[in-house]
Scaffold this active site. Structure first.
Site, PDB file in Angstrom:
ATOM      1  N   LYS A  74       7.054 -42.640  84.987  1.00  0.00           N
ATOM      2  CA  LYS A  74       5.901 -41.829  83.404  1.00  0.00           C
ATOM      3  C   LYS A  74       4.870 -43.300  83.277  1.00  0.00           C
ATOM      4  O   LYS A  74       3.716 -43.127  82.367  1.00  0.00           O
ATOM      5  CB  LYS A  74       6.860 -41.507  81.710  1.00  0.00           C
ATOM      6  CG  LYS A  74       8.279 -40.242  82.395  1.00  0.00           C
ATOM      7  CD  LYS A  74       9.057 -40.264  81.957  1.00  0.00           C
ATOM      8  CE  LYS A  74      10.101 -38.969  81.946  1.00  0.00           C
ATOM      9  NZ  LYS A  74      11.082 -38.343  81.377  1.00  0.00           N
TER      10      LYS A  74
ATOM     11  N   GLN B 160      14.356 -40.914  76.551  1.00  0.00           N
ATOM     12  CA  GLN B 160      14.986 -40.735  77.916  1.00  0.00           C
ATOM     13  C   GLN B 160      16.675 -39.830  77.697  1.00  0.00           C
ATOM     14  O   GLN B 160      17.750 -40.749  77.598  1.00  0.00           O
ATOM     15  CB  GLN B 160      14.807 -41.998  78.987  1.00  0.00           C
ATOM     16  CG  GLN B 160      15.378 -41.150  79.703  1.00  0.00           C
ATOM     17  CD  GLN B 160      13.916 -40.508  80.877  1.00  0.00           C
ATOM     18  OE1 GLN B 160      12.657 -41.007  80.769  1.00  0.00           O
ATOM     19  NE2 GLN B 160      14.601 -39.428  81.457  1.00  0.00           N
TER      20      GLN B 160
ATOM     21  N   ASP C  19       8.151 -33.820  74.972  1.00  0.00           N
ATOM     22  CA  ASP C  19       9.229 -33.153  75.412  1.00  0.00           C
ATOM     23  C   ASP C  19       9.143 -31.587  75.717  1.00  0.00           C
ATOM     24  O   ASP C  19       9.864 -30.590  76.431  1.00  0.00           O
ATOM     25  CB  ASP C  19      10.555 -33.569  75.522  1.00  0.00           C
ATOM     26  CG  ASP C  19      11.137 -34.712  77.171  1.00  0.00           C
ATOM     27  OD1 ASP C  19      10.115 -34.613  77.767  1.00  0.00           O
ATOM     28  OD2 ASP C  19      11.321 -35.296  76.748  1.00  0.00           O
TER      29      ASP C  19
END
Length: 287
Positions: free
Chosen positions: A54, A98, A121
């Site tokens: 990422k 995460q 997200d």
């Protein structure tokens, strides 16, 4: 006739280039690059790999990335303090914590602490509710990537039978809603579903998102179906495989995604797009 390969890697690269052009324009207009901050708690090996990919993708696309590492023993309060600070930071457009988190930290509490406009997200209840009601929002990256793939490959969804195997909040549920809004008739299957093969054989579009190697066999697929494999599993041999028996299903399906090189690259491309969308939204509000 073998199935057409839906190349997520190639499409993701095209989308990343488009994001790069938009990011350069954003920098020119606002004097700063769009910013994404990733918080990694602990040192889960899989999470380390995902985060590295990422951050590298951000740098390549002209998005300013910041990685905050916290010890696996850090408290929920310490993590919430970091999120609160980032929520107020006007140079941070996207915040990604995460997952999974250590067991002593409640994921729901952490997700809900992220400002909805920075929730790249797409997991915050505000964004989930907006998706459910068809309102503009930041959408979960993997389901969004699947929808972009289907659109790019001209998959007819209006009036189609779509079956999603796997009912997680991250993939299955939001994807079912996106497919429904695109005009498909959707069946969402879970671990309690009876006669799974009966459901999957009706599907014009079949999505597998469970995390069980080879779950979807050729006998479970309608001839001519489009098959999207979201699963990613590492066998004892080290080989990466999906939830679909690729070699055999490819002889039955019209089109199919590979693993790796299918949905995975699209997830990261959608993260970049969400970050840029968030940045542009904040910029428009401040002008």
């Amino acid at each position: 006739m073998p199935a057409q390969l839906i190349d997520g890697k190639s499409l993701a690269e095209t989308l990343r280039q488009q994001v790069g052009s938009r990011a350069a324009r954003f920098l020119s207009l606002h004097g700063r690059a769009p910013g994404l901050t990733v918080i990694l708690v602990g040192s889960n090996p899989a999470s380390e790999v995902y985060v590295r990919h990422k951050v590298a993708a951000c740098e390549k696309a002209g998005i300013a990335s910041q990685l905050i590492r916290l010890d696996a023993t850090c408290s929920s309060e310490a993590l919430l303090e970091q999120i609160g600070r980032l929520n107020k930071d006007r140079t941070v457009d996207g915040i990604l914590v995460q997952l999974p988190l250590p067991k002593h930290i409640a994921e729901k509490t952490i997700i809900q602490a992220i400002a909805p406009g920075k929730d790249v997200d797409g997991f915050h209840p505000v964004n989930a509710g907006a998706l459910f009601t068809g309102q503009p929002c930041l959408k979960p990256c993997t389901p969004l990537g699947v929808m972009v793939m289907l659109e790019h490959h001209n998959t007819a969804l209006r009036g189609a039978e779509a079956v999603v195997v796997g009912a997680s909040n991250i993939v299955g549920k939001p994807l079912a809603m996106m497919l429904l809004q695109a005009g498909a008739t959707v069946t969402l299957c879970n671990s309690k579903t009876q006669n799974l093969e009966e459901k999957t054989r009706r599907a014009d579009v079949l999505v597998a998102a469970v995390g069980r190697p080879g779950l979807i066999s050729a006998e479970m697929v309608k001839p001519g179906a489009v098959v999207i494999d979201v699963g990613i599993n590492r066998l004892e041999s080290g080989q990466l495989v999906g939830d679909v028996d690729f070699d055999r299903v490819a002889r039955v399906a019209k089109a199919i995604t590979p693993v790796p090189g299918g949905v995975g690259p699209m997830t990261i491309a959608m993260l970049l797009q969400n970050t840029l969308d968030a940045a542009e939204s904040f910029a428009s509000l401040s002008t």
